[in-house]
Scaffold this active site. Structure first.
Site, PDB file in Angstrom:
ATOM      1  N   ASP A 290       0.861  -1.160   0.000  1.00  0.00           N
ATOM      2  CA  ASP A 290       0.000   0.000   0.000  1.00  0.00           C
ATOM      3  C   ASP A 290       0.912   1.229   0.000  1.00  0.00           C
ATOM      4  OD1 ASP A 290      -2.341   1.662   0.452  1.00  0.00           O
ATOM      5  OD2 ASP A 290      -1.699   1.785   2.542  1.00  0.00           O
TER       6      ASP A 290
ATOM      7  N   ASP B   8       0.017   5.019   1.067  1.00  0.00           N
ATOM      8  CA  ASP B   8      -0.090   5.978   2.161  1.00  0.00           C
ATOM      9  C   ASP B   8       0.072   5.324   3.524  1.00  0.00           C
ATOM     10  OD1 ASP B   8      -0.587   7.720   0.142  1.00  0.00           O
ATOM     11  OD2 ASP B   8      -2.693   8.041   0.607  1.00  0.00           O
TER      12      ASP B   8
ATOM     13  N   ASP C 156     -10.250  23.360  -2.734  1.00  0.00           N
ATOM     14  CA  ASP C 156      -9.860  21.959  -2.863  1.00  0.00           C
ATOM     15  C   ASP C 156      -8.714  21.629  -1.913  1.00  0.00           C
ATOM     16  OD1 ASP C 156     -11.697  21.421  -4.904  1.00  0.00           O
ATOM     17  OD2 ASP C 156     -10.298  22.112  -6.450  1.00  0.00           O
TER      18      ASP C 156
ATOM     19  N   ALA D 144      -4.803   3.418  -4.340  1.00  0.00           N
ATOM     20  CA  ALA D 144      -5.946   4.130  -4.921  1.00  0.00           C
ATOM     21  C   ALA D 144      -5.520   5.441  -5.565  1.00  0.00           C
ATOM     22  CB  ALA D 144      -6.996   4.403  -3.851  1.00  0.00           C
TER      23      ALA D 144
ATOM     24  N   LYS E 109      -8.536  -3.465  -5.075  1.00  0.00           N
ATOM     25  CA  LYS E 109      -7.125  -3.848  -4.932  1.00  0.00           C
ATOM     26  C   LYS E 109      -6.961  -5.364  -5.000  1.00  0.00           C
ATOM     27  CE  LYS E 109      -5.001  -0.110  -2.246  1.00  0.00           C
ATOM     28  NZ  LYS E 109      -4.184   0.177  -1.046  1.00  0.00           N
TER      29      LYS E 109
ATOM     30  N   ASP F 143      -1.559  -0.375   6.129  1.00  0.00           N
ATOM     31  CA  ASP F 143      -1.896   0.217   7.418  1.00  0.00           C
ATOM     32  C   ASP F 143      -3.396   0.206   7.683  1.00  0.00           C
ATOM     33  OD1 ASP F 143      -3.053   3.386   7.046  1.00  0.00           O
ATOM     34  OD2 ASP F 143      -2.239   2.360   5.310  1.00  0.00           O
TER      35      ASP F 143
END
Length: 269
Positions: free
Chosen positions: A9, A11, A37, A115, A159, A182
């Site tokens: 992953d 992040d 944003d 993602a 995923k 995580d």
């Protein structure tokens, strides 16, 4: 073909913190995002750092990003990816680099499964000498993004489906593969492999990992070491996981230096 791989992953696992904010800042600098944003993404990033990914925030942020770039040229997105790459490389954890090196030395291929936009994930994987990166892909028509997805959203079940397809294409034995994350949202991916490892887990994933006897590691920023926290019943094979479990079996924490010393190439007594 390689017969096993390690899936990371992005992040809070491969990198410290979230990729959303540096990507958002670069998008703003390239005129692809507004001040509003940025404030929204910054708030979401702070929540992610404190609580982890509980499902909705990450999904909403990335979906909003894809929608925001509707009409943007592919060339502009490539330029954004080039600009943000050094910032993401700088966020890669020292412990993650050591794990990548150890898996390569063990003959495993390494992949980012994220993602985040694929146009950003793929160059990052190349910069880290990984086999590749799978991320969310926006649909492009006549050189411009439509604001729609081109394929599944690379999140949760998405995923897992991507990993299954990749394993089929490259001949991986999933029982011999590793998955690092995580977040409890990555359970579908982690349950596919024989060696799931929870890294800096959110509370929900931490609970699941302890219930199932999965290794749990904490990457400590100040000491730059990984400490095994999970109590597991039996030693697992492999480089990282094997050493983490060995340390817990004898009642002590294990640093990544010790992991290297007790790899499958060394003494495992």
């Amino acid at each position: 073909m390689k017969h096993s791989a390690a899936f990371f992953d992005l992040d809070r696992t491969l990198i410290a913190g979230t990729s959303a904010l540096p990507i958002g800042v670069e998008a703003w600098r390239h005129g692809l995002a507004s001040n509003k944003d940025i404030r929204s993404w910054a708030t979401a990033a702070l929540g992610f750092l404190v609580l982890g990914d509980r499902g909705g925030a990450s999904d909403d942020a990335r979906t909003a990003f894809l929608s925001r770039i509707e009409g943007t040229s592919a060339d502009a997105m490539d330029s954004l990816a080039t600009s943000v790459l050094p910032k993401l490389v700088a966020r890669v954890r020292p412990e993650s680099k050591k794990l990548l090196k150890m898996h390569r030395e063990a003959g495993r291929e390494t992949w980012i499964i994220s993602a985040s936009p694929r146009v950003i994930v793929e160059p990052l994987a190349r910069a880290l000498n990984m086999e590749g990166g799978l991320g969310t892909r926006g649909k492009i028509v006549e050189g411009h993004y439509t604001g729609e997805l081109d394929g599944p959203f690379m999140y949760g079940v998405g995923k897992a489906e991507a990993v299954e397809k990749l394993a089929s294409e490259r001949g991986y034995d999933l029982e011999r593969c590793y998955a690092y994350s995580d977040s409890v949202s990555d359970l579908p991916m982690m349950e596919l492999v024989g060696h799931p490892v929870a890294v800096n887990p959110d509370s929900l994933l931490d609970e699941v990992a302890h219930e199932r006897g999965w290794p749990v590691v904490i990457f400590a920023r100040k000491t730059k070491r990984a400490v095994a926290l999970s109590s597991v019943g039996a030693a697992a094979t492999g480089i990282a996981t094997g050493a983490y479990l060995l340390g817990r079996k004898h009642g002590r924490s294990v640093t990544l230096v010790e992991v290297a010393k007790r790899s499958v190439f060394g003494n495992r007594s």
